[in-house]
Motif scaffolding. Structure first.
Motif, PDB file in Angstrom:
ATOM      1  N   ARG A   1      85.268 -58.572 -18.786  1.00 40.84           N
ATOM      2  CA  ARG A   1      84.587 -57.535 -19.562  1.00 40.84           C
ATOM      3  C   ARG A   1      83.110 -57.903 -19.676  1.00 40.84           C
ATOM      4  NH1 ARG A   1      84.025 -58.847 -25.025  1.00 40.84           N
ATOM      5  NH2 ARG A   1      83.923 -56.640 -25.535  1.00 40.84           N
ATOM      6  N   LEU A   2      82.318 -56.882 -19.854  1.00 43.12           N
ATOM      7  CA  LEU A   2      80.876 -57.080 -19.946  1.00 43.12           C
ATOM      8  C   LEU A   2      80.517 -57.499 -21.365  1.00 43.12           C
ATOM      9  CD1 LEU A   2      78.302 -56.812 -18.233  1.00 43.12           C
ATOM     10  CD2 LEU A   2      78.047 -54.505 -19.161  1.00 43.12           C
TER      11      LEU A   2
ATOM     12  N   VAL B   1      76.245 -60.534 -13.932  1.00 41.47           N
ATOM     13  CA  VAL B   1      76.830 -59.492 -13.088  1.00 41.47           C
ATOM     14  C   VAL B   1      76.409 -59.673 -11.633  1.00 41.47           C
ATOM     15  CG1 VAL B   1      77.025 -57.001 -12.726  1.00 41.47           C
ATOM     16  CG2 VAL B   1      76.862 -57.908 -15.048  1.00 41.47           C
TER      17      VAL B   1
ATOM     18  N   ARG C   1      82.768 -48.023 -16.568  1.00 38.72           N
ATOM     19  CA  ARG C   1      83.371 -48.554 -17.791  1.00 38.72           C
ATOM     20  C   ARG C   1      82.463 -48.347 -18.999  1.00 38.72           C
ATOM     21  NH1 ARG C   1      85.512 -54.451 -15.538  1.00 38.72           N
ATOM     22  NH2 ARG C   1      87.175 -53.656 -14.186  1.00 38.72           N
TER      23      ARG C   1
ATOM     24  N   ASP D   1      81.303 -51.104 -13.163  1.00 39.56           N
ATOM     25  CA  ASP D   1      80.867 -51.493 -14.502  1.00 39.56           C
ATOM     26  C   ASP D   1      80.185 -50.338 -15.225  1.00 39.56           C
ATOM     27  OD1 ASP D   1      81.812 -54.084 -14.381  1.00 39.56           O
ATOM     28  OD2 ASP D   1      79.968 -54.890 -13.530  1.00 39.56           O
TER      29      ASP D   1
ATOM     30  N   LEU E   1      73.359 -55.693 -18.925  1.00 36.83           N
ATOM     31  CA  LEU E   1      73.514 -55.031 -17.638  1.00 36.83           C
ATOM     32  C   LEU E   1      72.183 -54.459 -17.152  1.00 36.83           C
ATOM     33  CD1 LEU E   1      75.409 -54.208 -15.384  1.00 36.83           C
ATOM     34  CD2 LEU E   1      75.952 -52.123 -16.648  1.00 36.83           C
TER      35      LEU E   1
ATOM     36  N   SER F   1      77.065 -61.864 -19.970  1.00 35.77           N
ATOM     37  CA  SER F   1      77.754 -61.797 -18.681  1.00 35.77           C
ATOM     38  C   SER F   1      76.753 -61.769 -17.532  1.00 35.77           C
ATOM     39  CB  SER F   1      78.640 -60.544 -18.610  1.00 35.77           C
ATOM     40  OG  SER F   1      79.668 -60.602 -19.578  1.00 35.77           O
TER      41      SER F   1
ATOM     42  N   TYR G   1      78.101 -60.296  -6.289  1.00 39.05           N
ATOM     43  CA  TYR G   1      78.669 -59.786  -7.537  1.00 39.05           C
ATOM     44  C   TYR G   1      79.506 -60.880  -8.191  1.00 39.05           C
ATOM     45  CZ  TYR G   1      81.249 -56.789 -10.782  1.00 39.05           C
ATOM     46  OH  TYR G   1      81.800 -56.231 -11.905  1.00 39.05           O
TER      47      TYR G   1
END
Length: 363
Positions: free
Chosen positions: A129-130, A136, A208, A205, A228, A134, A124
């Motif tokens: 913040r995404l 992940v 969120r 995540d 994501l 990003s 990970y």
């Protein structure tokens, strides 16, 4: 006195002429292991032998000792290093070529007396913040070459460091006595543990994103949802294909009988990781569909608002256009109150339209 100082200097120059000193520009010959070798140890009777040296020495020592085996750990070796390892440990050239290439899918196969077990690694990547870019989940792969008296671990990528596995396994002599397959179980167990750890952090995540989706003040962007989604696809490709290799290990019964229940336990825990990843994928699809529906509703609201203001603006435009025509007889043109009446009529009609659109929720 003067002559006694010249004699040693002359002898020194003569010796330098016969055997010149190493030049600074020439690289010194390396006697240590190549950079690709992370660690190499010989294990016998459940303990690591204190001797340290090149893997050729370790291989020679393991063959002499009864019940001993070598664990050679490599990280992204080049082709030359891997060919040398293959010659020392008697690996098939096809195994060498397949192992040196990164990006292998999870699998298990046997060539001769060497079993090749490939697992995907996962890590990970922390982020505040995404965003649309990003990272992940970082993935790689680790290949285990399991022979009668050796196990070779070849890792590609930054994820899946195996030094914790070696450290913990050296504290369990009873497990080490099971031989190379004990290392295979420990590595597989570690990979599944990392899958579950990554799943816990990915769930954060997703929570969120879910809160952001149904919050009163939402982010207008949607690109980070798709980012994501791509990361979940990569994570799923690392976890799901491992089910078949582990099932084959348990069913074909290549590991020792004492380790088969442990491999079965790893397979069971992998099933939990697979269920969680599949659940994440479904949850992310639901969140994404909800966000897309919200975007569609927001666009419809914007279109209704634009249409409402266009309708209101059309009223004075039409009236002003009519009174701007070049006709001699237009109602109210000769009256001193004509201008005021027309302006009042425009304001009244626009006001009624504004009230009506506000009432139906278009404004």
């Amino acid at each position: 006195m003067f002559g006694s100082e010249l004699i040693p200097r002359a002898l020194g120059r003569l010796i330098e002429g016969i055997a010149p000193r190493d030049r600074p520009g020439l690289p010194a010959q390396r006697h240590a292991n190549p950079d690709a070798i992370v660690d190499c140890g010989v294990y016998a009777a459940g303990a690591r032998r204190p001797e340290r040296g090149h893997f050729t020495d370790a291989a020679r020592q393991a063959r002499r000792l009864r019940g001993a085996f070598v664990w050679l750990g490599l990280h992204e070796p080049d082709r030359a290093t891997m060919r040398t390892v293959g010659e020392i440990f008697g690996l098939h050239e096809l195994v060498v070529e397949q192992t040196v290439e990164p990006g292998n899918r999870p699998l298990v196969d046997t060539i001769g007396d060497v079993t090749r077990l490939v697992l995907r690694t996962a890590r990970y990547v922390e982020h505040d913040r995404l965003t649309a870019t990003s990272e992940v989940v970082d993935t790689g792969d680790v290949t285990l070459l399991i022979g009668p008296w050796f196990v070779i671990s070849v890792r590609h990528g930054a994820a899946g460091a195996l030094w914790p596995v070696r450290r913990d396994l050296e504290k369990r002599p009873a497990t080490l006595r099971q031989g190379p397959w004990a290392v295979a179980h420990a590595v597989a167990n570690r990979m599944v543990d990392e899958y579950l750890e990554v799943a816990d952090l990915v769930e954060r995540d997703l929570e969120r994103l879910e809160e952001e989706t149904f919050a009163a003040q939402r982010n207008a962007g949607i690109a980070h949802f798709y980012q994501l989604k791509r990361e979940m696809v990569e994570f799923r490709r690392a976890v799901l294909p491992l089910q078949e290799p582990l099932a084959r290990l348990v069913e074909v019964a290549e590991p020792p009988a004492a380790l088969r229940p442990y491999f079965a336990d790893v397979r069971s825990r992998l099933g939990r990781a697979v269920d969680r990843v599949a659940g994440f994928d479904n949850l992310l699809d639901s969140i994404l569909q909800a966000r897309l529906a919200q975007v569609s509703v927001d666009q419809n609201n914007d279109m209704r608002m634009i249409a409402s203001w266009a309708a209101i603006a059309a009223v004075p435009t039409v009236i002003a256009g009519l009174y701007g025509m070049n006709f001699e007889k237009i109602p109210g043109m000769q009256s001193p109150y004509g201008f005021s009446v027309v302006i009042g009529a425009m304001a009244a009609i626009c006001g009624v339209l504004y009230w009506r659109f506000r009432r139906v929720g278009w404004l």
